[in-house]
Design an enzyme around this catalytic site. Structure first.
Site, PDB file in Angstrom:
ATOM      1  CG  ASP A 489       1.636  37.771  12.749  1.00  0.00           C
ATOM      2  OD1 ASP A 489       1.075  38.682  12.135  1.00  0.00           O
ATOM      3  OD2 ASP A 489       2.276  37.942  13.800  1.00  0.00           O
TER       4      ASP A 489
HETATM    5  C1  GLC Z   1       5.929  33.681  13.058  1.00  0.00           C
HETATM    6  C2  GLC Z   1       5.342  33.065  14.292  1.00  0.00           C
HETATM    7  C3  GLC Z   1       4.193  33.867  14.805  1.00  0.00           C
HETATM    8  C4  GLC Z   1       4.633  35.294  14.938  1.00  0.00           C
HETATM    9  C5  GLC Z   1       5.254  35.832  13.661  1.00  0.00           C
HETATM   10  C6  GLC Z   1       5.774  37.210  13.872  1.00  0.00           C
HETATM   11  O1  GLC Z   1       5.008  33.700  12.028  1.00  0.00           O
HETATM   12  O2  GLC Z   1       4.897  31.753  14.074  1.00  0.00           O
HETATM   13  O3  GLC Z   1       3.748  33.367  16.038  1.00  0.00           O
HETATM   14  O4  GLC Z   1       3.548  36.085  15.283  1.00  0.00           O
HETATM   15  O5  GLC Z   1       6.293  35.005  13.249  1.00  0.00           O
HETATM   16  O6  GLC Z   1       6.239  37.802  12.711  1.00  0.00           O
HETATM   17  C1  GLC Z   2       2.509  36.166  17.907  1.00  0.00           C
HETATM   18  C2  GLC Z   2       2.526  37.619  17.486  1.00  0.00           C
HETATM   19  C3  GLC Z   2       1.143  38.203  17.450  1.00  0.00           C
HETATM   20  C4  GLC Z   2       0.236  37.315  16.664  1.00  0.00           C
HETATM   21  C5  GLC Z   2       0.259  35.889  17.161  1.00  0.00           C
HETATM   22  C6  GLC Z   2      -0.541  34.961  16.308  1.00  0.00           C
HETATM   23  O1  GLC Z   2       2.182  36.076  19.240  1.00  0.00           O
HETATM   24  O2  GLC Z   2       3.338  38.366  18.334  1.00  0.00           O
HETATM   25  O3  GLC Z   2       1.174  39.477  16.890  1.00  0.00           O
HETATM   26  O4  GLC Z   2      -1.046  37.837  16.768  1.00  0.00           O
HETATM   27  O5  GLC Z   2       1.585  35.425  17.172  1.00  0.00           O
HETATM   28  O6  GLC Z   2       0.053  34.759  15.065  1.00  0.00           O
END
Ligand code: GLC
Ligand code: GLC
Length: 813
Positions: A489
């Site tokens: 993300d």
């Molecule tokens: C933030 C977090 C990430 C997560 C995302 C969800 O970017 O660092 O881990 O997956 O929020 O929206």
């Molecule tokens: C968080 C989110 C997941 C994402 C991951 C890496 O765990 O829940 O959707 O893939 O972060 O950013």
């Protein structure tokens, strides 16, 4: 250092000191009513949606961290002129030193036992099956030789339902709180007069000597949870809340002879009434359903029976897959905690934990699809329903909402779509369901697009559009466009956010025609093959051939444009520059494409796959696991986004992001690297790192999302426990990768990849109605290798689907 121990027979983790490095929590409830509960009985309860139907209040960022919860106070007069003795059986919030303390977190229940000066109190907390209530079964015992007069107080603080509004809208909320009191039952009915048809109750099955429903009166204007006025003085005020902060408190004055035991049942329930049955009269809610609920738990025997039923449910769930080997710590994770955590992620997705506020994201599209992989064997029926719910949030072009709210099942507009890996995860989840159950009929289910019934199409059409979404969104190198981000993300290649507070994912153009993801390419090859197989089995030969062609092209694109020489590239940015290349200064190599491309078998025959794994070991592996990228980002890169906003060594910037460690484990098993796979499995496995709990800090019985990497001053420290895709993926990596028990369309395949030190194992696996008693052993010098079912040799290590209830399987490797 340890703070407790595993009790495998009871399936519990026994915490022996309340002073754990962080609150160590458990989840109670498995359907609609849930409670998070810490090892000092902190936490909160909600019905279905942690934001919109919050039943009790929890303050984030508190100090100490964990103040609100389901606490009991024990009080005893120490004689004139002396302060009374006040303590909590679960230690907080009063923090009186106890003579003994334990918290046993079990499968859907937690038991707190505290004793002080010859009085022992135990508090068993659970949510009965199919009940919208949290039950506390409380026992007080006088272990001493003299009669004692003690008082017991209960206390919960009600949340005014919408947790977000509750934490911000004080100008309204300090005026709206309303309660009713009937006998020992406190009814919290804020907003029931207008737009709600639900209230909550906090009751007990004894007559009380006092109660309070106004927190400011129970605590006193300058009191606190650690020193409430009512408890200090030994007298509730029988307050009736009008606005301000409604609470529920009971007082019981108890005389105990030596050896005598006293029991009481408390309950915190959620009641919904049909619109035309809301009222008894203008001032009194209709209590019929509440009274029925209370009657269901009004004796110790009824509560014991409900508790036994819960235990039985978990017994049945966990009996479906278990293993016994020379590695007791692996056995306990596979048989108990890993599966338990998978169930919790199924229920919660990423919504409510001690790191997720419950007020932000609801269910994640990709998260929920991946969670399925870990629990589909336990509850295939609920997995089926979940797949259909998720698919209904897909858009007609195959993309999907990134998140949706569990209460409404509607997509979350604030985040929208454009995460280009999302569609492929729907194929992954559906494929896992079909392999487990053989139920191809799910593909014929009519499922809306964008929750619009008029747009409904069979699920198969959803998968088709998922597949085609990638095919029709390729960039300059023939690799998939990344959109707002892929699995990571925080890799935001089209956003260019420069102002604080902006969303990293949705700022700027967000999606673009240039930036590409090698990770999605690997996914497309892996899950595209699943799609192709499903097409073939469905008799769609032309479509399958077409899919095969696209997959072959993608494989070629990865090996041509996605290979850096020693490892797979991560991506191309919006200017078509490589990311995750030796040419970069920071982040030359990333974990995700190595794991996904090798799991997909890309470069397996031509050597790239083995090289990629070697590079992972050399450049990313540490003693606590594999970091996400290396070297970490030390500069903020506008063109890369959130990933470079984190300090080096944490979260997506070179943290040990546990979720994708099992990808490497599985990739190693694809190449037959058994020892390497095992080594990594152990490194992040909670039961294997229990001894360093003071460094790891989160619960030693569940996985956390992230462990700080070698570039962080806090190397080895974990964060974001419980709600992480790590649960499902590690379960896959151990059960399918290492132990090698893999559901397939036409049966169960057993192809273990065991580390040298493991001679074999025994397992019991329920698969499509048959319980297989599996023995895996290494073939002796002259022994034939293969797989036998009830003595009959089978082809390709495949157990064909059977009508028998039980069968015994021998696997010689
Ligand atoms: C933030 C977090 C990430 C997560 C995302 C969800 O970017 O660092 O881990 O997956 O929020 O929206
Ligand atoms: C968080 C989110 C997941 C994402 C991951 C890496 O765990 O829940 O959707 O893939 O972060 O950013």
């Amino acid at each position: 250092m340890k703070f407790g121990h595993f009790d495998d027979k009871e399936r519990e983790y026994v915490i022996e000191t309340p002073r754990t490095p962080l609150p160590w929590i458990n989840y109670l409830g498995n359907r609609d009513f849930f409670t998070l509960i810490s090892n000092t009985a902190g936490g909160y309860a909600f019905y279905r949606d942690a934001r919109l139907r919050r039943i009790t209040r929890y303050r984030y960022n508190n100090n100490p961290m964990d103040q609100e919860g389901f606490r009991l106070y024990v009080r005893e007069d120490m004689g004139p002129g002396k302060a009374p003795l006040i303590w909590n059986p679960s230690w907080q919030p009063v923090k009186t030193e106890l003579d003994s303390y334990s918290c046993r977190h079990g499968m859907g229940y937690s038991v707190f036992t505290g004793s002080k000066d010859g009085i022992t109190v135990s508090q068993t907390m659970f949510v009965p099956e199919n009940e919208n209530a949290l039950i506390y079964h409380v026992k007080l015992k006088n272990d001493g030789k003299t009669p004692r007069n003690i008082q017991l107080f209960s206390f919960v603080e009600f949340c005014l339902w919408d947790a977000n509004d509750d934490a911000t809208n004080f100008q309204r909320n300090y005026s709206t709180g309303e309660v009713e009191i009937h006998g020992s039952a406190i009814y919290h009915k804020t907003e029931y007069r207008e737009r709600r048809n639900h209230y909550s109750i906090f009751w007990c099955n004894r007559e009380v000597d006092g109660f309070d429903t106004d927190m400011d009166i129970f605590n006193g204007p300058y009191g606190s949870a650690a020193a409430p006025d009512a408890v200090i003085e030994g007298k509730c005020r029988n307050s009736v809340a009008h606005g301000w902060r409604p609470c529920g408190a009971h007082q019981m004055d108890i005389s105990l002879k030596p050896g005598e035991e006293y029991t009481v049942v408390f309950g915190l329930g959620y009641i919904e009434n049909p619109e035309d049955e809301k009222w008894e009269n203008l001032d009194a809610v209709n209590r019929t359903r509440a009274e029925q609920m209370m009657i269901r738990y009004n004796t110790d025997a009824k509560v014991d029976a409900a508790f036994a039923e819960l235990k039985d449910t978990w017994d049945r769930l966990l009996r479906k897959f278990n293993v016994s080997s020379s590695e007791p710590r692996m056995d306990r994770m596979v048989n108990i905690w890993n599966q338990y955590q998978c169930m919790v992620t199924f229920n919660m997705s990423r919504s409510a934990s001690y790191f997720e506020s419950g007020m932000g994201r609801g269910m994640g599209f990709r998260d929920s699809c991946q969670d399925l992989l870990g629990f589909v064997h336990m509850i295939p029926g609920r997995a089926r329903a979940r797949i259909l719910d998720i698919a209904a949030t897909q858009f007609p072009d195959g993309s999907s909402y990134h998140q949706y709210q569990p209460l409404t099942k509607r997509g979350n507009m604030a985040v929208g779509s454009g995460f280009n890996d999302d569609p492929l995860w729907l194929i992954a989840g559906t494929d896992a369901y079909i392999r487990e159950t053989g139920d191809f009929s799910i593909l014929d289910e009519m499922v809306p697009f964008d929750n619009n019934e008029d747009l409904a199409q069979p699920l198969m059409e959803h998968l088709r559009r998922s597949f085609n979404y990638t095919v029709t969104h390729l960039g300059p190198h023939g690799l998939p466009l990344i959109g707002r981000a892929d699995w990571n993300d925080c890799l935001n290649l089209n956003c260019f956010s420069s102002q604080p507070g902006e969303s990293f994912q949705t700022t700027g153009p967000s999606e673009g025609p240039v930036a590409e993801s090698v990770f999605i390419a690997g996914m497309f090859v892996k899950y595209g093959r699943a799609y192709e197989a499903i097409c073939r089995i469905q008799g769609l030969k032309l479509e399958a051939d077409e899919a095969e062609k696209h997959i072959a092209e993608m494989e070629k694109a990865v090996l041509t444009h996605g290979w850096d020489g020693e490892w797979f590239l991560r991506a191309y940015d919006a200017f078509s520059r490589p990311i995750g290349s030796h040419k970069n200064e920071e982040a030359q190599i990333f974990i995700e494409p190595q794991g996904m491309c090798v799991m997909a078998g890309i470069g397996k025959d031509t050597g790239e796959a083995a090289k990629s794994m070697k590079s992972v070991h050399e450049r990313l592996e540490t003693k606590y696991g594999v970091v996400l990228n290396n070297p970490p980002f030390r500069h903020y890169h506008l063109e890369l986004g959130e990933i470079s906003s984190y300090p080096p060594g944490v979260k997506e910037n070179a943290g040990i992001f546990c979720h994708n460690n099992p990808w490497i484990t599985m990739a190693e098993t694809v190449l037959g690297h058994a020892d390497e796979a095992w080594d990594l499995y152990q490194k992040i496995c909670p039961a294997y790192i229990e001894d360093i709990s003071e460094i790891h800090r989160t619960e030693p019985y569940v996985y956390s999302q992230m462990i700080a990497g070698k570039d962080s001053p806090r190397f080895g420290e974990a964060k974001n426990s419980w709600l992480t895709g790590t649960a499902a993926w590690t379960f896959l990596s151990i059960s399918q990768g290492i132990l090698g028990i893999v559901p397939d369309y036409d049966g169960l395949r057993v192809t273990p990849c065991l580390p040298r030190k493991m001679k074999g194992y025994k397992a019991s696996r329920l698969f499509r109605g048959t319980t297989y008693d599996i023995t895996v052993e290494r073939a002796g010098k002259d022994e034939e290798k293969g797989l036998w079912v009830d003595g009959e040799k089978q082809k390709d290590y495949l157990i064909p689907v059977s009508k028998k209830e039980e069968a015994s399987v021998l696997v010689r490797i």
